[in-house]
Write a protein that holds these residues in place. Structure first.
Motif, mmCIF file in Angstrom:
data_model
loop_
_atom_site.group_PDB
_atom_site.id
_atom_site.type_symbol
_atom_site.label_atom_id
_atom_site.label_comp_id
_atom_site.label_asym_id
_atom_site.label_seq_id
_atom_site.Cartn_x
_atom_site.Cartn_y
_atom_site.Cartn_z
ATOM 1 N N ALA A 126 42.816 33.311 31.943
ATOM 2 C CA ALA A 126 42.579 33.139 33.375
ATOM 3 C C ALA A 126 43.869 33.118 34.187
ATOM 4 C CB ALA A 126 41.795 31.852 33.643
ATOM 5 N N LEU A 127 43.709 33.452 35.459
ATOM 6 C CA LEU A 127 44.720 33.252 36.490
ATOM 7 C C LEU A 127 44.223 32.119 37.378
ATOM 8 C CD1 LEU A 127 47.106 34.122 38.449
ATOM 9 C CD2 LEU A 127 45.424 35.648 39.510
ATOM 10 N N LEU A 128 45.070 31.129 37.604
ATOM 11 C CA LEU A 128 44.744 30.029 38.509
ATOM 12 C C LEU A 128 45.586 30.175 39.768
ATOM 13 C CD1 LEU A 128 44.821 27.015 36.008
ATOM 14 C CD2 LEU A 128 42.875 28.487 36.595
ATOM 15 N N ILE A 129 44.955 29.998 40.923
ATOM 16 C CA ILE A 129 45.668 30.023 42.199
ATOM 17 C C ILE A 129 45.542 28.623 42.792
ATOM 18 C CG2 ILE A 129 45.878 31.098 44.467
ATOM 19 C CD1 ILE A 129 44.443 33.557 43.269
ATOM 20 N N ILE A 130 46.671 27.901 42.854
ATOM 21 C CA ILE A 130 46.667 26.491 43.232
ATOM 22 C C ILE A 130 47.249 26.312 44.628
ATOM 23 C CG2 ILE A 130 47.515 24.191 42.638
ATOM 24 C CD1 ILE A 130 47.690 25.107 39.736
ATOM 25 N N ASP A 131 46.525 25.611 45.471
ATOM 26 C CA ASP A 131 46.983 25.271 46.813
ATOM 27 C C ASP A 131 47.862 24.023 46.710
ATOM 28 O OD1 ASP A 131 47.165 24.174 49.466
ATOM 29 O OD2 ASP A 131 45.434 25.383 50.043
ATOM 30 N N VAL A 138 41.623 27.894 42.460
ATOM 31 C CA VAL A 138 40.692 29.015 42.296
ATOM 32 C C VAL A 138 40.989 29.664 40.951
ATOM 33 C CG1 VAL A 138 39.972 31.272 43.162
ATOM 34 C CG2 VAL A 138 40.506 29.420 44.773
ATOM 35 N N ARG A 139 39.948 29.886 40.160
ATOM 36 C CA ARG A 139 40.104 30.466 38.830
ATOM 37 C C ARG A 139 39.572 31.895 38.820
ATOM 38 N NH1 ARG A 139 39.811 28.416 33.083
ATOM 39 N NH2 ARG A 139 39.102 30.192 31.836
ATOM 40 N N VAL A 140 40.380 32.807 38.240
ATOM 41 C CA VAL A 140 39.956 34.193 38.021
ATOM 42 C C VAL A 140 39.996 34.439 36.523
ATOM 43 C CG1 VAL A 140 40.404 36.624 38.478
ATOM 44 C CG2 VAL A 140 40.900 34.919 40.250
ATOM 45 N N ASP A 141 38.844 34.633 35.892
ATOM 46 C CA ASP A 141 38.792 34.871 34.452
ATOM 47 C C ASP A 141 39.329 36.256 34.125
ATOM 48 O OD1 ASP A 141 37.669 32.392 33.679
ATOM 49 O OD2 ASP A 141 35.685 33.078 34.314
ATOM 50 N N LEU A 142 40.149 36.326 33.072
ATOM 51 C CA LEU A 142 40.797 37.571 32.679
ATOM 52 C C LEU A 142 40.812 37.669 31.154
ATOM 53 C CD1 LEU A 142 43.918 37.393 35.028
ATOM 54 C CD2 LEU A 142 41.912 38.854 35.361
ATOM 55 N N PRO A 143 40.850 38.881 30.620
ATOM 56 C CA PRO A 143 40.929 39.022 29.164
ATOM 57 C C PRO A 143 42.329 38.724 28.639
ATOM 58 C CG PRO A 143 40.997 41.173 30.207
ATOM 59 C CD PRO A 143 40.724 40.186 31.301
ATOM 60 N N ASN A 161 49.172 41.059 30.608
ATOM 61 C CA ASN A 161 48.828 40.188 29.484
ATOM 62 C C ASN A 161 49.477 40.613 28.177
ATOM 63 O OD1 ASN A 161 47.288 42.286 28.396
ATOM 64 N ND2 ASN A 161 45.313 41.378 28.927
ATOM 65 N N ASP A 162 49.158 39.851 27.125
ATOM 66 C CA ASP A 162 49.754 40.081 25.813
ATOM 67 C C ASP A 162 49.136 41.261 25.084
ATOM 68 O OD1 ASP A 162 47.296 38.823 25.498
ATOM 69 O OD2 ASP A 162 47.910 37.736 23.703
ATOM 70 N N LYS A 163 48.105 41.866 25.633
ATOM 71 C CA LYS A 163 47.456 43.026 25.030
ATOM 72 C C LYS A 163 47.927 44.340 25.641
ATOM 73 C CE LYS A 163 44.923 40.281 22.525
ATOM 74 N NZ LYS A 163 45.231 40.120 21.081
ATOM 75 N N GLY A 164 48.904 44.273 26.536
ATOM 76 C CA GLY A 164 49.448 45.484 27.129
ATOM 77 C C GLY A 164 48.686 45.999 28.323
ATOM 78 N N SER A 165 47.921 45.137 28.968
ATOM 79 C CA SER A 165 47.134 45.540 30.135
ATOM 80 C C SER A 165 47.730 44.962 31.414
ATOM 81 C CB SER A 165 45.684 45.067 30.003
ATOM 82 O OG SER A 165 45.039 45.696 28.927
ATOM 83 N N LEU A 166 47.650 45.763 32.472
ATOM 84 C CA LEU A 166 48.037 45.336 33.813
ATOM 85 C C LEU A 166 46.773 45.334 34.664
ATOM 86 C CD1 LEU A 166 50.419 44.675 35.796
ATOM 87 C CD2 LEU A 166 50.354 47.102 36.414
ATOM 88 N N MET A 167 46.361 44.156 35.123
ATOM 89 C CA MET A 167 45.121 44.024 35.887
ATOM 90 C C MET A 167 45.422 43.869 37.367
ATOM 91 S SD MET A 167 43.480 41.531 33.039
ATOM 92 C CE MET A 167 45.150 41.091 32.553
ATOM 93 N N VAL A 168 44.619 44.518 38.189
ATOM 94 C CA VAL A 168 44.760 44.466 39.638
ATOM 95 C C VAL A 168 43.675 43.557 40.185
ATOM 96 C CG1 VAL A 168 44.890 45.799 41.759
ATOM 97 C CG2 VAL A 168 45.623 46.843 39.599
ATOM 98 N N THR A 174 38.578 39.539 42.669
ATOM 99 C CA THR A 174 37.869 40.494 41.818
ATOM 100 C C THR A 174 38.865 41.390 41.096
ATOM 101 O OG1 THR A 174 35.977 40.525 43.317
ATOM 102 C CG2 THR A 174 36.168 42.365 41.764
ATOM 103 N N VAL A 175 38.663 41.603 39.801
ATOM 104 C CA VAL A 175 39.517 42.520 39.051
ATOM 105 C C VAL A 175 39.073 43.950 39.394
ATOM 106 C CG1 VAL A 175 40.314 43.258 36.784
ATOM 107 C CG2 VAL A 175 39.819 40.841 37.208
ATOM 108 N N ARG A 176 39.869 44.615 40.207
ATOM 109 C CA ARG A 176 39.514 45.941 40.702
ATOM 110 C C ARG A 176 39.840 47.057 39.717
ATOM 111 N NH1 ARG A 176 42.697 46.268 44.974
ATOM 112 N NH2 ARG A 176 44.067 47.903 44.215
#
Length: 340
Positions: A126-131, A138-143, A161-168, A174-176
């Motif tokens: 996950a990515l967490l966005i903390i105020d 806010v939590r965004v679940d990610l692989p 991430n550690d699997k070689g992916s770049l997520m937008v 939303t993971v676009r």
């Protein structure tokens, strides 16, 4: 807003590689790899060489550091990675307490951009966005396990991430898109839409066309690259911890502009936009050095003793104040180069 997500000219030892990326494959490339480099262990503290500036004892902090220009706050990961401490930089001095501490749901793997009071924190899955004002998250679940993140000038968050992916990740969370083709995505930098990724397993920097989901030119960044930043000119600066070099890449497509030898394990790197100085911390001798880059060749202009094992560094782009965080309990160091 702190978006670092933002000489002797020499040719790269390895030729440029043109790679293609896609969003529908989780396969990593079949390429030669190395063990991802880590900071060189610091020597025992020398009482005759005390750290420059001011050192603020920080309980339970030492694994990552970020700065927000809007709120004038520093964010630090705790030494166990399970909480974030927010400090006001105004009047920061020994004895200061965090203005807020936010517990995390899992052990953090790092932090991304700290902008407009919102801090990007990476945890497994996950990515967490903390105020920083309210502590709301806010939590965004990610692989996979996220390793790096940066807020782009267009408002998206890029997460590697550690699997070689770049997520937008778009502003709605939303993971676009997912762009593959790396072994790991250890660091990301963006400048005016140009995105560069550092892969420690390949010791490489690679341009990414986010709109077309494609990888562009990929260049070797020494023998064991570790960290990446970008200055306001669009120069992408890296440290080669294994090979002992400070490197710069520039242009579209990127080319290597210089490879400058730096002894004692260059690791953390950042840029002072006000004084136009690049700062490189070397953990093998507990020092940090400022380089002027205007001639195309790094020219050393300042050097200071640091706290022990200063793996994390951030420079206030408005004042030039340098913050270094010890990874072995040595505290937070504050250096104002104009006053040294």
């Amino acid at each position: 807003m702190n978006v670092r997500g933002r000489s002797l000219l020499v040719a790269m030892a390895a030729a440029a590689l043109v790679l293609s990326g896609c969003s529908d494959s989780d396969d990593t490339p079949d390429v030669p790899t190395i063990a991802p480099q880590t900071p060189i262990a610091a020597p025992a503290a020398d009482p005759a060489k005390p750290p420059a500036g001011v050192v603020v004892p920080v309980a339970n902090a030492g694994t990552a550091l970020a700065y927000c220009t809007m709120t004038k706050q520093l964010a630090m990961l705790s030494d166990d990675g399970r909480s974030v401490l927010f400090y006001d930089t105004a009047g920061l001095a020994p004895g200061a307490a965090p203005v807020r501490t936010v517990a995390l749901s899992d052990k953090a793997t790092g932090v991304g951009t700290f902008s407009s009071g919102k801090l990007e924190v990476l945890i497994p899955g996950a990515l967490l966005i903390i105020d920083s004002t309210t502590g709301d998250t806010v939590r965004v679940d990610l692989p996979g396990t996220p390793l790096s993140a940066v807020l782009t000038s267009g408002g998206d968050i890029l997460v590697g991430n550690d699997k070689g992916s770049l997520m937008v990740v778009d502003p709605a969370g939303t993971v676009r898109d997912t762009i593959t083709g790396f072994v790991r995505v250890d660091a990301i930098a963006e400048h005016e839409g140009q995105v560069v990724v550092l892969d420690r397993a390949q010791s490489s920097v690679t341009e990414v066309d986010v709109e077309d989901s494609d990888l562009g030119v990929s260049l070797r960044s020494g023998d064991g690259a570790t960290n990446l930043t970008v200055d306001h000119y669009g120069r992408f600066l890296t440290t080669d911890t294994l090979g002992g070099e400070f490197l710069a890449f520039y242009g579209d497509p990127i080319v290597n502009k210089f490879r400058h030898p730096v002894a004692f394990g260059p690791y953390a790197v950042d840029y002072d936009d006000t004084h136009n100085l690049a700062w490189v911390a070397t953990t093998g001798n507990n020092q940090v050095t400022a380089y002027e880059l205007a001639t195309g060749t790094p020219v050393q202009v300042q050097q200071f003793q640091t706290v022990s094992q200063a793996n994390s560094m951030v420079v206030n782009p408005e004042t030039g104040t340098v913050y270094l965080l010890s990874a072995d309990g040595g505290g937070l160091q504050i250096i104002n180069p104009d006053q040294q």
